[in-house]
Design a protein around this motif. Structure first.
Motif, PDB file in Angstrom:
ATOM      1  N   MET A  60      -8.135 -11.013  -6.226  1.00  0.00           N
ATOM      2  CA  MET A  60      -8.463 -11.215  -7.649  1.00  0.00           C
ATOM      3  C   MET A  60      -9.975 -11.305  -7.809  1.00  0.00           C
ATOM      4  O   MET A  60     -10.628 -12.008  -7.050  1.00  0.00           O
ATOM      5  N   PRO A  77      -9.715  -4.129  -9.187  1.00  0.00           N
ATOM      6  CA  PRO A  77      -9.479  -2.700  -8.980  1.00  0.00           C
ATOM      7  C   PRO A  77      -8.268  -2.447  -8.101  1.00  0.00           C
ATOM      8  O   PRO A  77      -7.912  -3.274  -7.261  1.00  0.00           O
ATOM      9  N   LEU A  78      -7.653  -1.293  -8.317  1.00  0.00           N
ATOM     10  CA  LEU A  78      -6.458  -0.916  -7.572  1.00  0.00           C
ATOM     11  C   LEU A  78      -6.750   0.274  -6.682  1.00  0.00           C
ATOM     12  O   LEU A  78      -7.755   0.955  -6.851  1.00  0.00           O
ATOM     13  N   THR A  79      -5.848   0.526  -5.776  1.00  0.00           N
ATOM     14  CA  THR A  79      -5.988   1.706  -4.937  1.00  0.00           C
ATOM     15  C   THR A  79      -6.064   2.937  -5.833  1.00  0.00           C
ATOM     16  O   THR A  79      -5.176   3.156  -6.653  1.00  0.00           O
ATOM     17  N   LYS A  83      -2.984   4.516  -9.405  1.00  0.00           N
ATOM     18  CA  LYS A  83      -3.452   3.552 -10.388  1.00  0.00           C
ATOM     19  C   LYS A  83      -2.293   3.027 -11.232  1.00  0.00           C
ATOM     20  O   LYS A  83      -2.223   1.857 -11.561  1.00  0.00           O
ATOM     21  N   VAL A 102      -5.183  -2.174  -2.287  1.00  0.00           N
ATOM     22  CA  VAL A 102      -6.418  -2.928  -2.074  1.00  0.00           C
ATOM     23  C   VAL A 102      -6.036  -4.199  -1.337  1.00  0.00           C
ATOM     24  O   VAL A 102      -5.156  -4.942  -1.769  1.00  0.00           O
TER      25      VAL A 102
ATOM     26  N   TYR B  42       0.796  -7.566 -10.149  1.00  0.00           N
ATOM     27  CA  TYR B  42       0.140  -7.462  -8.836  1.00  0.00           C
ATOM     28  C   TYR B  42       0.106  -8.785  -8.076  1.00  0.00           C
ATOM     29  O   TYR B  42      -0.552  -8.876  -7.058  1.00  0.00           O
ATOM     30  N   LYS B  43       0.782  -9.805  -8.575  1.00  0.00           N
ATOM     31  CA  LYS B  43       0.817 -11.053  -7.815  1.00  0.00           C
ATOM     32  C   LYS B  43       1.984 -11.058  -6.827  1.00  0.00           C
ATOM     33  O   LYS B  43       1.838 -11.508  -5.696  1.00  0.00           O
ATOM     34  N   ASP B  46       2.136  -5.431  -4.803  1.00  0.00           N
ATOM     35  CA  ASP B  46       0.841  -4.782  -4.939  1.00  0.00           C
ATOM     36  C   ASP B  46       0.974  -3.507  -5.765  1.00  0.00           C
ATOM     37  O   ASP B  46       2.067  -3.186  -6.261  1.00  0.00           O
ATOM     38  N   GLU B  47      -0.119  -2.763  -5.863  1.00  0.00           N
ATOM     39  CA  GLU B  47      -0.109  -1.598  -6.739  1.00  0.00           C
ATOM     40  C   GLU B  47       0.684  -0.426  -6.190  1.00  0.00           C
ATOM     41  O   GLU B  47       0.915   0.551  -6.896  1.00  0.00           O
ATOM     42  N   THR B  48       1.140  -0.524  -4.926  1.00  0.00           N
ATOM     43  CA  THR B  48       2.027   0.518  -4.419  1.00  0.00           C
ATOM     44  C   THR B  48       3.478   0.207  -4.769  1.00  0.00           C
ATOM     45  O   THR B  48       4.367   1.009  -4.506  1.00  0.00           O
ATOM     46  N   ARG B  52       4.357  -8.311  -1.822  1.00  0.00           N
ATOM     47  CA  ARG B  52       3.265  -8.774  -0.984  1.00  0.00           C
ATOM     48  C   ARG B  52       3.827  -9.437   0.277  1.00  0.00           C
ATOM     49  O   ARG B  52       4.963  -9.896   0.308  1.00  0.00           O
TER      50      ARG B  52
END
Lengths: 370, 89
Positions: A60, A77-79, A83, A102, B42-43, B46-48, B52
């Motif tokens: 964060m 920011p994200l990978t 996005k 990330v 994203y907590k 993750d963005e994939t 987590r």
């Protein structure tokens, strides 16, 4: 004067008096999270940024607008490759990640005075981002994040970290980055392209000792008076460059073991840099005591700043663990992995220990008085 | 209708108590939670889209984190717990 301390368990803001001899430690923020870097934005007094890495909830970017009294999360920011997330609802088996997310945030660098809303951010895995709206959004720097050679970029022990971002104060188009196990790169066109700048730096852990890339740079400081000059702490020793990193000369050999992580160069003492020399195997200060070495680039001589009797013990210091302020004489601030915060208010002549036991310290920086 | 419980540590980002919702998968549960509580994005994953590393999700008391994960299908009425694992030092 504030010392900003990022630790294994959160962030501290330490307030000092005008003489830099008395320090008051504020309350803990970002409790329980690893904070790899905290930095003040000199363009906006009172604004602080923190690279917060929660072991549970991920990375964060956090900002304080009141000198650290309160913090709030801003955009992270994200990978770049994904996005927008597209979950796969129809799969009966777990999907594998297409790209790595990330992982950790390593370094936040406020832009130059002429770019009051620009921020740069370095992250793992080997990622560089730029914000032009003070962290409301982030744009990936494709010249690094999509670099054709990045498949061959390996992580170091601390990860695939992009941990050093330096700006040429004379030219906003020129910036430098440092990445573990990859080396340093320079851009002369605002980040549109980068080229490696590791000539003369040894990679003792590779079969080819002087490759174009693959050096494990630990940290680099820019000389405030001569922004063509840089001081580099690499896995392979201590170096100086006088030509915008086009080539490097090893300066650490007279010290014997010139391993270490942190380096800083104060604004009030051009041509001087401070290194925390560590034993290359144990990764703690050698000879059983805390020590900082001053490099004088004019005389090309080293000076050890502390006597063995001052602070006996073995101390670890990480890449962001040493900082200098912009006062004259320069203040030097060193945080250790065992939670000591050393302060010298007089360019290394005298040293004190801030009377507080911090968690292991990742980063130390200074919010200079306006 | 599923009943979702979140770790107390997540109350900073999400609901303070339990949440009731309809969903066909854990991924859809997360989508709904994140739409109601944007700061939760994203907590937990993750963005994939992956959970987590130290997030655990239980369906009716069974840990599915390391097996079917976010792709776990949901039928009927389930109790879903999101917790952080025992880790750290």
């Amino acid at each position: 004067m504030q010392i900003l301390v990022g630790t294994r368990k959160g962030t501290y803001v330490v307030e000092g008096d005008g003489r830099r001899r008395s320090w008051k430690v504020g309350s803990l923020s970002h409790e329980g999270s690893e904070v790899f870097h905290v930095v003040a934005d000199p363009r906006h007094p009172g604004d602080l940024y923190a690279a917060v890495n929660s072991g549970f909830w991920g990375p964060m970017v956090q900002r304080s607008r009141n000198g650290g009294r309160s913090w709030s999360e801003i955009a992270t920011p994200l990978t770049p490759a994904r996005k927008e997330r597209k979950p796969e609802f129809n799969s009966d088996s777990p999907s594998s990640p297409v790209t790595r997310p990330v992982n950790n945030l390593w370094h936040i660098e406020p832009g130059l005075a002429g770019e009051p809303k620009v921020l740069y951010l370095g992250a793992d895995p080997h990622l560089l981002f730029r914000s032009s709206d003070l962290g409301k959004s982030w744009e990936p720097i494709a010249a690094i994040n999509d670099h054709p050679d990045r498949k061959g970029w390996a992580p170091g022990f601390g990860g695939a970290c992009l941990h050093t971002i330096l700006l040429d104060p004379r030219d906003a188009r020129r910036l430098y980055v440092g990445m573990s196990s990859v080396g340093t790169f320079r851009s002369d066109d605002g980040g549109a392209s980068f080229r490696p700048t590791n000539k003369g730096v040894m990679a003792p852990f590779l079969p080819t000792k002087y490759p174009e890339t693959g050096q494990c740079v630990h940290h680099v400081a820019i000389d405030a008076a001569d922004p063509d000059t840089f001081y580099r702490q690499d896995h392979g020793g201590m170096y100086v460059s006088h030509n915008r990193m086009d080539s490097w000369v090893r300066i650490g050999k007279p010290l014997g073991d010139d391993f270490g992580f942190g380096v800083a160069s104060p604004a009030s003492a051009p041509g001087k840099a401070y290194f925390v020399r560590l034993d290359g195997r144990a990764r703690v200060t050698g000879e059983g005591h805390f020590q900082v070495h001053e490099w004088n680039d004019t005389t090309r001589r080293w000076r050890k700043l502390l006597s063995p009797k001052a602070f006996p013990g073995h101390f670890g210091v990480q890449r962001e663990g040493i900082a200098t302020d912009n006062l004259d004489p320069a203040g030097i601030y060193v945080g250790t992995t065992t939670g000591q915060l050393f302060v010298s208010p007089d360019a290394g002549r005298s040293w004190r220990l801030v009377p507080f036991q911090f968690p292991g310290i990742h980063s130390v920086s200074v919010a200079n008085p306006p | 209708m599923h009943e979702v419980h979140l770790d107390s540590w997540l109350r900073e980002f999400g609901p303070r108590g339990s949440e009731r919702l309809e969903a066909e998968s854990i991924a859809q549960v997360l989508d709904l939670l994140e739409s109601r509580y944007p700061r939760l994005r994203y907590k937990l994953r993750d963005e994939t889209g992956e959970l987590r590393r130290y997030v655990r999700v239980f369906v009716d008391g069974k840990d599915v984190s390391a097996t079917t994960g976010v792709a776990t299908r949901l039928t009927g009425d389930r109790t879903i717990d999101f917790l952080h694992s025992i880790a750290g030092g």
